[in-house]
Motif scaffolding. Structure first.
Motif, PDB file in Angstrom:
ATOM      1  N   PHE A 220       1.077  -1.035   0.341  1.00  0.00           N
ATOM      2  CA  PHE A 220       0.391  -0.194  -0.005  1.00  0.00           C
ATOM      3  C   PHE A 220       0.790   1.488   0.265  1.00  0.00           C
ATOM      4  N   GLY A 221       1.932   1.234   1.054  1.00  0.00           N
ATOM      5  CA  GLY A 221       2.444   2.180   0.748  1.00  0.00           C
ATOM      6  C   GLY A 221       3.747   2.228  -0.779  1.00  0.00           C
ATOM      7  N   LEU A 222       3.995   1.536  -1.419  1.00  0.00           N
ATOM      8  CA  LEU A 222       4.440   1.347  -2.424  1.00  0.00           C
ATOM      9  C   LEU A 222       4.101   2.124  -3.673  1.00  0.00           C
ATOM     10  N   ALA A 223       1.801   1.919  -3.470  1.00  0.00           N
ATOM     11  CA  ALA A 223       1.046   1.970  -4.555  1.00  0.00           C
ATOM     12  C   ALA A 223       0.634   3.646  -3.805  1.00  0.00           C
ATOM     13  N   ASN A 224       0.966   4.098  -2.879  1.00  0.00           N
ATOM     14  CA  ASN A 224       0.401   5.333  -2.739  1.00  0.00           C
ATOM     15  C   ASN A 224       1.546   6.601  -2.483  1.00  0.00           C
ATOM     16  N   ALA A 225       2.009   6.613  -2.016  1.00  0.00           N
ATOM     17  CA  ALA A 225       2.827   7.410  -1.128  1.00  0.00           C
ATOM     18  C   ALA A 225       3.711   7.858  -2.396  1.00  0.00           C
ATOM     19  N   GLY A 226       3.682   7.851  -3.386  1.00  0.00           N
ATOM     20  CA  GLY A 226       4.417   8.480  -4.476  1.00  0.00           C
ATOM     21  C   GLY A 226       3.967   9.882  -4.760  1.00  0.00           C
ATOM     22  N   ILE A 227       4.440  10.783  -3.811  1.00  0.00           N
ATOM     23  CA  ILE A 227       4.763  12.061  -4.275  1.00  0.00           C
ATOM     24  C   ILE A 227       5.456  12.694  -5.503  1.00  0.00           C
ATOM     25  N   PHE A 228       4.853  13.357  -6.344  1.00  0.00           N
ATOM     26  CA  PHE A 228       5.976  14.460  -7.056  1.00  0.00           C
ATOM     27  C   PHE A 228       6.515  15.770  -6.453  1.00  0.00           C
ATOM     28  N   LEU A 229       7.595  15.261  -6.027  1.00  0.00           N
ATOM     29  CA  LEU A 229       7.836  16.863  -4.945  1.00  0.00           C
ATOM     30  C   LEU A 229       8.893  17.528  -6.500  1.00  0.00           C
ATOM     31  N   SER A 230       8.174  18.426  -7.402  1.00  0.00           N
ATOM     32  CA  SER A 230       8.400  19.596  -8.101  1.00  0.00           C
ATOM     33  C   SER A 230       9.015  20.400  -7.284  1.00  0.00           C
ATOM     34  N   GLY A 231       9.515  21.674  -7.258  1.00  0.00           N
ATOM     35  CA  GLY A 231      10.008  23.055  -6.817  1.00  0.00           C
ATOM     36  C   GLY A 231       8.573  23.414  -6.697  1.00  0.00           C
ATOM     37  N   ASP A 232       8.282  23.281  -8.024  1.00  0.00           N
ATOM     38  CA  ASP A 232       6.663  24.181  -8.215  1.00  0.00           C
ATOM     39  C   ASP A 232       5.404  23.733  -6.891  1.00  0.00           C
ATOM     40  N   ALA A 233       5.313  22.186  -7.266  1.00  0.00           N
ATOM     41  CA  ALA A 233       4.330  21.271  -6.622  1.00  0.00           C
ATOM     42  C   ALA A 233       4.556  21.822  -4.705  1.00  0.00           C
ATOM     43  N   ILE A 234       5.792  21.911  -4.304  1.00  0.00           N
ATOM     44  CA  ILE A 234       6.101  22.045  -2.820  1.00  0.00           C
ATOM     45  C   ILE A 234       5.752  23.100  -2.618  1.00  0.00           C
ATOM     46  N   SER A 235       6.201  24.897  -3.256  1.00  0.00           N
ATOM     47  CA  SER A 235       5.876  25.932  -3.097  1.00  0.00           C
ATOM     48  C   SER A 235       4.094  25.995  -2.838  1.00  0.00           C
ATOM     49  N   ASP A 236       3.525  25.358  -3.919  1.00  0.00           N
ATOM     50  CA  ASP A 236       1.981  25.485  -4.250  1.00  0.00           C
ATOM     51  C   ASP A 236       1.543  24.998  -2.787  1.00  0.00           C
ATOM     52  N   ALA A 237       1.637  23.559  -2.785  1.00  0.00           N
ATOM     53  CA  ALA A 237       1.661  22.847  -1.233  1.00  0.00           C
ATOM     54  C   ALA A 237       1.598  23.286  -0.180  1.00  0.00           C
ATOM     55  N   PHE A 238       3.005  24.168  -0.061  1.00  0.00           N
ATOM     56  CA  PHE A 238       2.686  25.184   1.098  1.00  0.00           C
ATOM     57  C   PHE A 238       1.947  26.493   1.250  1.00  0.00           C
ATOM     58  N   GLY A 239       1.550  26.718   0.159  1.00  0.00           N
ATOM     59  CA  GLY A 239       0.406  27.830  -0.355  1.00  0.00           C
ATOM     60  C   GLY A 239      -1.110  27.448   0.083  1.00  0.00           C
ATOM     61  N   SER A 240      -0.775  26.466  -0.015  1.00  0.00           N
ATOM     62  CA  SER A 240      -2.207  25.554   0.315  1.00  0.00           C
ATOM     63  C   SER A 240      -2.861  25.312   1.099  1.00  0.00           C
TER      64      SER A 240
END
Length: 466
Positions: free
Chosen positions: A324-344
């Motif tokens: 389950f961890g292998l199938a669900n924890a794959g998060i794309f951590l690009s610079g834009d994704a991280i900056s969007d997340a911290f402002g979300s």
């Protein structure tokens, strides 16, 4: 002349193979580590890290692989799911079955039999569910973001117990029982909310069939069926009907776990005589029928839930949950994704819900039960230990990832929620570990109940009581 009493550890059942193939031997310390919950938690963490690397180094192959369709067909009927859904909807039913077995045991013969012993973790679990949900809704009151309110509500039992085993006090048994009891109540509440609010297009016909199958399971338990296979057979049919009903099929695992018998149906003397009779019959004449009867007698000596959990717990800990961890924890951590997340607000709501909401809710609920006199803490567990355990309850990895897949259809929102899960679970684990390290040395759980140590021995010659 009496028979000699056998000593030492008996060999494994069955004759020795004609050819013995050597295999690498594990050290005793490594074997002990792998046999505990911390071993399963470590494997889950390793698979989650592998999923992160896979998603960020191999482009879109991660999503493409888990989106691969896989069908199972018999005649005109078929189940068409992707690999991702086979893991989340199918294999995770085994995980929830193990949870249901643990809940069943605690309610029947464990810590939850007494309301006074169970009220503190019960109130702690209620607070640990309500406060994180409230904090998330406060930051995400409307729109599609609102649907993620269930992401920070649940605790990852495997990680909590694993961290406790690694960094907890020297004698963590009482604290482990307390946290397991709290996690069980937490799981019951989270699973109920999951089934009620995260189910769509409910089919009442399939739901009626599911209810009939639950009645069959209850009747089997009442009649006294002790074999494992009938429960698994009806449980498989229940999983199919719940899947068709529109409710999440993992709930079928919980129901089966709650219906499997936990108590012995025979008296101890009857079990002993049965084992002696069939064992002696097999020793006198080793044929297939006597062997089958001896095996059945041995199995009937152990409660059905114990045998089922003994078989499924390793599968759940070392195969299902890591997959389950292998199938669900794959998060794309690009610079834009991280900056969007911290402002979300979704990411912030998940982090605050897990890190702040869980700790505040668990402590407030536990304090309410203690101050009103409804409950008491087990053994030598103190407020400092409860505080560390409350922060550990903010590790919401497995169920939080699970709910994020159900809550958000938008991939961007799902990614923001998963980043919040990673951050919130990590800081909760670190805070809980540091607090337990601090209080573990100052409030040890293995000290005797008396404040001044054990009572002194009586003076004078010792005499046996009359």
């Amino acid at each position: 002349m009496t028979d000699r009493i056998p000593t030492g550890v008996p060999t494994r059942p069955g004759p020795k193979p004609r050819v013995v193939v050597p295999y690498p031997r594990l050290s005793p310390g490594l074997r002990r580590y792998l046999s505990t919950e911390s071993g399963g938690a470590t494997l889950l963490l390793a698979m989650s890290a592998a999923a992160l690397l896979w998603a960020n180094l191999a482009g879109h192959s991660y999503e493409e692989f888990w989106s691969t369709p896989a069908s199972m067909a018999v005649g005109d009927g078929s189940i068409d799911l992707s690999l991702h859904h086979w893991i989340n909807d199918g294999a995770m039913a085994i995980f929830f079955l193990v949870v249901g077995l643990e809940v069943n045991r605690e309610l029947t013969v464990g810590e939850l039999r007494s309301f006074r012993a169970a009220s503190v973790p019960l109130f702690g679990a209620i607070g640990g569910l309500a406060v994180p949900i409230g904090l998330f809704i406060l930051l995400n009151p409307s729109g599609e973001d609102f649907s993620g309110w269930g992401v920070p509500m649940s605790t990852d039992t495997a990680f909590v117990v694993g961290v406790l085993a690694l960094v907890g006090p020297r004698c963590p048994d009482q604290l482990r029982v307390f946290l397991l009891t709290l996690a069980i109540f937490d799981d019951i509440g989270a699973i109920a909310l999951l089934g009620i609010f995260y189910s769509e297009d409910v089919s009442f016909t399939a739901l009626g069939i599911s209810g009939a199958l639950v009645a069959v399971l209850v009747a089997m338990r009442w009649v006294g069926i002790w074999q494992v296979t009938p429960y698994l057979f009806v449980g498989g049919a229940l999983w199919l009907s719940v899947l068709e009903s529109g409710i999440h099929p993992t709930l079928a695992g919980v129901v089966v776990g709650l219906c499997v018998p936990v108590r012995h149906t025979s008296r101890r003397e009857e079990v002993r005589l049965r084992l002696l009779f069939y064992g002696r019959a097999l020793a006198e004449d080793r044929d297939a029928t006597r062997s089958r009867l001896a095996v059945s007698a041995a199995r009937s000596a152990v409660p059905t839930a114990d045998r089922l959990q003994d078989g499924l717990h390793p599968i759940s800990s070392y195969l299902v949950v890591p997959a389950f961890g292998l199938a669900n924890a794959g998060i794309f951590l690009s610079g834009d994704a991280i900056s969007d997340a911290f402002g979300s607000p979704v990411t912030l709501g998940v982090i605050l819900g897990l890190f702040v909401g869980k700790a505040v809710g668990v402590m407030a609920g536990a304090a309410l039960a203690l101050q009103t006199g409804l409950g008491t803490l087990p053994g030598r567990v103190r407020y400092g230990h409860v505080l560390g355990g409350a922060f550990l309850c903010g590790i919401g990895f497995t169920i939080a990832l699970f709910v994020s897949e159900l809550a958000f259809a938008d991939e961007a929102l799902r990614n923001e929620a998963k980043i919040g899960i990673l951050i919130g679970s990590l800081v909760s684990a670190l805070a809980g570990a540091l607090i337990l390290r601090y209080f573990g040395d100052r409030l040890p759980l293995c000290t005797p109940d008396e404040e001044d140590g054990p009572p002194p021995l009586p003076e004078g010659p010792w005499r046996a009581p009359a």
